[in-house]
Write a protein that holds these residues in place. Structure first.
Motif, PDB file in Angstrom:
ATOM      1  N   LEU A  59       0.811  -1.220   0.000  1.00 38.79           N
ATOM      2  CA  LEU A  59       0.000   0.000   0.000  1.00 38.79           C
ATOM      3  C   LEU A  59       0.847   1.273   0.000  1.00 38.79           C
ATOM      4  CD1 LEU A  59      -2.593  -1.189   2.663  1.00 38.79           C
ATOM      5  CD2 LEU A  59      -2.979  -0.958   0.193  1.00 38.79           C
ATOM      6  N   ASN A  60       2.126   1.137   0.203  1.00 41.70           N
ATOM      7  CA  ASN A  60       3.008   2.299   0.356  1.00 41.70           C
ATOM      8  C   ASN A  60       2.970   3.221  -0.864  1.00 41.70           C
ATOM      9  OD1 ASN A  60       4.785   3.801   1.972  1.00 41.70           O
ATOM     10  ND2 ASN A  60       6.535   2.963   0.871  1.00 41.70           N
ATOM     11  N   LEU A  76     -11.545  10.160  -5.261  1.00 44.17           N
ATOM     12  CA  LEU A  76     -10.982   8.896  -4.784  1.00 44.17           C
ATOM     13  C   LEU A  76     -11.958   7.743  -5.025  1.00 44.17           C
ATOM     14  CD1 LEU A  76      -8.684   7.436  -3.162  1.00 44.17           C
ATOM     15  CD2 LEU A  76     -10.049   7.898  -1.118  1.00 44.17           C
ATOM     16  N   LYS A  77     -13.222   7.960  -4.733  1.00 43.29           N
ATOM     17  CA  LYS A  77     -14.228   6.901  -4.895  1.00 43.29           C
ATOM     18  C   LYS A  77     -14.427   6.511  -6.357  1.00 43.29           C
ATOM     19  CE  LYS A  77     -16.950   7.545  -0.712  1.00 43.29           C
ATOM     20  NZ  LYS A  77     -18.280   7.840  -0.162  1.00 43.29           N
ATOM     21  N   TYR A  83      -9.339   3.598  -4.216  1.00 41.04           N
ATOM     22  CA  TYR A  83     -10.265   3.623  -3.081  1.00 41.04           C
ATOM     23  C   TYR A  83     -10.168   2.335  -2.261  1.00 41.04           C
ATOM     24  CZ  TYR A  83     -14.557   4.196  -0.383  1.00 41.04           C
ATOM     25  OH  TYR A  83     -15.458   4.321   0.644  1.00 41.04           O
ATOM     26  N   ASN A  84     -10.103   1.209  -2.937  1.00 37.63           N
ATOM     27  CA  ASN A  84      -9.967  -0.067  -2.227  1.00 37.63           C
ATOM     28  C   ASN A  84      -8.641  -0.151  -1.469  1.00 37.63           C
ATOM     29  OD1 ASN A  84     -12.492  -1.113  -2.825  1.00 37.63           O
ATOM     30  ND2 ASN A  84     -11.789  -2.037  -4.736  1.00 37.63           N
ATOM     31  N   ASP A  85      -7.595   0.420  -2.038  1.00 41.17           N
ATOM     32  CA  ASP A  85      -6.312   0.471  -1.315  1.00 41.17           C
ATOM     33  C   ASP A  85      -6.447   1.281  -0.029  1.00 41.17           C
ATOM     34  OD1 ASP A  85      -4.967  -1.119  -3.109  1.00 41.17           O
ATOM     35  OD2 ASP A  85      -3.784   0.517  -4.009  1.00 41.17           O
ATOM     36  N   TYR A  89      -5.922  -0.040   3.703  1.00 43.59           N
ATOM     37  CA  TYR A  89      -5.034   0.617   4.669  1.00 43.59           C
ATOM     38  C   TYR A  89      -5.755   0.865   5.993  1.00 43.59           C
ATOM     39  CZ  TYR A  89      -2.013   3.936   6.971  1.00 43.59           C
ATOM     40  OH  TYR A  89      -1.226   4.567   7.905  1.00 43.59           O
ATOM     41  N   LEU A  90      -6.980   1.343   5.926  1.00 40.15           N
ATOM     42  CA  LEU A  90      -7.739   1.590   7.157  1.00 40.15           C
ATOM     43  C   LEU A  90      -7.968   0.284   7.920  1.00 40.15           C
ATOM     44  CD1 LEU A  90     -10.348   4.186   5.833  1.00 40.15           C
ATOM     45  CD2 LEU A  90      -8.231   4.635   7.103  1.00 40.15           C
ATOM     46  N   ASN A  91      -8.272  -0.784   7.196  1.00 44.53           N
ATOM     47  CA  ASN A  91      -8.435  -2.095   7.837  1.00 44.53           C
ATOM     48  C   ASN A  91      -7.120  -2.586   8.444  1.00 44.53           C
ATOM     49  OD1 ASN A  91     -11.225  -2.851   7.563  1.00 44.53           O
ATOM     50  ND2 ASN A  91     -10.867  -2.942   5.370  1.00 44.53           N
TER      51      ASN A  91
END
Length: 155
Positions: A59-60, A76-77, A83-85, A89-91
């Motif tokens: 993800l970097n 972004l959406k 967006y999935n990245d 990252y949040l997960n």
């Protein structure tokens, strides 16, 4: 009479020997169990450490791209991969926090990871917007937290 005394002494010595051997066996079992538990904890930590770092490394580039470009949440959406990245990252942040709280991620490692989380959170506004949107839509409990700022600290 001497025979009875000798039998009593032998009996006492057998009891003492049995107690000593039992105590030694207990101590050895306890020591082995403690070392085995520590080894298992180290194995689990190592697996988590490798998995989380590998996922972060994937993800970097996305995080660097987001930092260099001023995306809005709507933009972004529209980019499904990007967006999935961000959601990944949040997960990842939530999972790292969860395992830290369970005692599987040691303090120094957690502190380094949390500092990194907060760097991105504070320097990439669309990341904050995506986080706020996720919490608004799904609630903080879906990220294993009670407070939306459990691991992100807005500076």
């Amino acid at each position: 009479m001497y025979k009875d005394i000798i039998e009593l002494i032998v009996s006492c010595l057998n009891l003492i020997a049995t107690a000593i051997l039992g105590f030694l066996a207990y101590k050895m079992t306890k020591k082995y169990s403690k070392k085995s538990q520590k080894l298992n904890e180290d194995i689990i930590f190592h697996q988590l450490f490798r998995d989380f770092n590998e996922r972060y490394n994937k993800l970097n580039n996305t995080l660097n791209h987001l930092e260099l470009n001023n995306y809005t949440l709507e933009e972004l959406k529209k980019d499904e991969i990007l967006y999935n990245d961000v959601l990944d990252y949040l997960n990842l942040c939530a999972e790292e926090y969860f395992w830290h709280k369970k005692g599987r991620i040691v303090g120094k490692v957690w502190q380094a990871w949390n500092d990194g989380m907060n760097y991105w959170f504070n320097n990439v506004s669309v990341l904050r917007d995506a986080w706020d949107d996720e919490i608004y839509k799904n609630g903080s409990k879906s990220y294993y937290i009670e407070d939306k700022y459990a691991f992100f600290k807005l500076i």
